[in-house]
Motif scaffolding. Sequence first.
Motif, PDB file in Angstrom:
ATOM      1  N   ARG A 167       0.827  -1.206   0.000  1.00 50.63           N
ATOM      2  CA  ARG A 167       0.000   0.000   0.000  1.00 50.63           C
ATOM      3  C   ARG A 167       0.867   1.265   0.000  1.00 50.63           C
ATOM      4  O   ARG A 167       0.555   2.229  -0.695  1.00 50.63           O
ATOM      5  N   LEU A 168       1.962   1.228   0.770  1.00 49.50           N
ATOM      6  CA  LEU A 168       2.861   2.391   0.812  1.00 49.50           C
ATOM      7  C   LEU A 168       3.444   2.666  -0.570  1.00 49.50           C
ATOM      8  O   LEU A 168       3.488   3.816  -1.022  1.00 49.50           O
ATOM      9  N   LEU A 169       3.906   1.607  -1.221  1.00 50.32           N
ATOM     10  CA  LEU A 169       4.518   1.782  -2.545  1.00 50.32           C
ATOM     11  C   LEU A 169       3.479   2.237  -3.560  1.00 50.32           C
ATOM     12  O   LEU A 169       3.734   3.143  -4.361  1.00 50.32           O
ATOM     13  N   ALA A 221      -4.761  -5.963  -2.996  1.00 44.78           N
ATOM     14  CA  ALA A 221      -4.086  -4.890  -2.255  1.00 44.78           C
ATOM     15  C   ALA A 221      -3.236  -4.018  -3.179  1.00 44.78           C
ATOM     16  O   ALA A 221      -2.592  -3.077  -2.720  1.00 44.78           O
ATOM     17  N   GLY A 222      -3.230  -4.341  -4.467  1.00 46.70           N
ATOM     18  CA  GLY A 222      -2.543  -3.458  -5.420  1.00 46.70           C
ATOM     19  C   GLY A 222      -1.281  -4.032  -6.037  1.00 46.70           C
ATOM     20  O   GLY A 222      -0.562  -3.324  -6.747  1.00 46.70           O
ATOM     21  N   LEU A 223      -1.007  -5.304  -5.780  1.00 45.43           N
ATOM     22  CA  LEU A 223       0.194  -5.904  -6.385  1.00 45.43           C
ATOM     23  C   LEU A 223       0.066  -5.913  -7.912  1.00 45.43           C
ATOM     24  O   LEU A 223      -0.976  -6.261  -8.452  1.00 45.43           O
ATOM     25  N   ASP A 224       1.152  -5.546  -8.582  1.00 45.39           N
ATOM     26  CA  ASP A 224       1.150  -5.525 -10.041  1.00 45.39           C
ATOM     27  C   ASP A 224       1.707  -6.792 -10.668  1.00 45.39           C
ATOM     28  O   ASP A 224       1.292  -7.187 -11.756  1.00 45.39           O
ATOM     29  N   GLY A 225       2.704  -7.396 -10.026  1.00 44.89           N
ATOM     30  CA  GLY A 225       3.359  -8.490 -10.728  1.00 44.89           C
ATOM     31  C   GLY A 225       4.114  -9.447  -9.824  1.00 44.89           C
ATOM     32  O   GLY A 225       4.230  -9.243  -8.609  1.00 44.89           O
ATOM     33  N   VAL A 226       4.618 -10.488 -10.458  1.00 47.03           N
ATOM     34  CA  VAL A 226       5.369 -11.514  -9.748  1.00 47.03           C
ATOM     35  C   VAL A 226       6.617 -11.853 -10.563  1.00 47.03           C
ATOM     36  O   VAL A 226       6.558 -12.022 -11.786  1.00 47.03           O
ATOM     37  N   GLU A 227       7.744 -11.909  -9.864  1.00 47.60           N
ATOM     38  CA  GLU A 227       9.016 -12.240 -10.515  1.00 47.60           C
ATOM     39  C   GLU A 227       9.099 -13.767 -10.620  1.00 47.60           C
ATOM     40  O   GLU A 227       9.338 -14.445  -9.618  1.00 47.60           O
TER      41      GLU A 227
END
Length: 289
Positions: free
Chosen positions: A177-179, A211-217
């Motif tokens: 959330r902060l990012l 929660a807003g995650l964009d991606g996964v490495e």
Amino acid sequence: MIIDLHTHSSVSDGTDRPAELVAKAAREGIDVIALTDHDTFDGLAEAGRAAVEHGVELLGGLEMSTQRRGHSVHLLGYGGRQDDPALVAELARVRAGREDRLTPVLARLAALGMTLSEEQVRHHVGASPSVGRPHVADAMVAAGYVADRTEAFDRFLADGGPAHVPRYATDLVDGLRLLRAAGAVTVVAHPWGRGKEWQLPEEVWPALAAAGLDGVEVDHFDHGPDQRRRLRAIAADNDLLVTGSSDHHGMGKVDHELGRERTDPEVYAEIRRRLDERAGRAAPGSPGR
Ligand code: AMP
Ligand code: FE
Ligand code: FE
Ligand code: ZN
């Protein structure tokens, strides 16, 4: 086009100065490099100047130390407002937690017969604003207690090891959330590295995406072919971007050569598009609002 979205300089636990890292990337034909030092943006100004000089495209970022249920999760943040006050304050708290751990770690090592002074460790900190376990490992190597960083971690410093001391890390969802509030694009780094599949099982990803995650490495040295296949499926199910990177640490990690694992140009373009959108810039050619 070679795109490497996760690297470290001597501003955390890599061994190259940010400018050296960028120069090396240029020599090795890397087109786009993200500098993602642990819990700090301090190397980005130097890297940015070198990127202009060498004709490499730099994506500014960091790798934030977060935790879920007390277990470490590394969260990559790209772009955004790196002077966001809430983010800056939280990163300072994380770095202070890493510093505070040094004395108890040295006490544990001494009890195990490996005496090291704080001075001996500081010698290996480079330009990093906080002293981490890899720097302790370097001091152990220099003192002849172990052969390399890997042995230092495997025998003593790894999570749960005899010289491991836990430290403060941001809650994973709070970090996300902060990012995101600072306009960054977020990607969970090496989620299943070092056998930690149990920590981020399939069922947690919908909540992270929400929660807003964009991606996964996915494409990372620490993931095997089967893990990559299953992580790709999780990404598809949760509408997450798939990235790949070397997680280069200079001489600090073997088998992590620049460009060894890569991010698809289309995924990179989407990351840039999201950053523009979050900064309130319309993408070229898109209708103005
Ligand atoms: P710290 O932030 O001080 O807890 O140190 C964490 C860093 O140590 C990670 O970012 C990795 O670069 C490195 N590291 C953690 N676990 C291992 C391991 N088992 N083997 C080698 N390096 C490790
Ligand atoms: Fe590291
Ligand atoms: Fe990491
Ligand atoms: Zn990393």
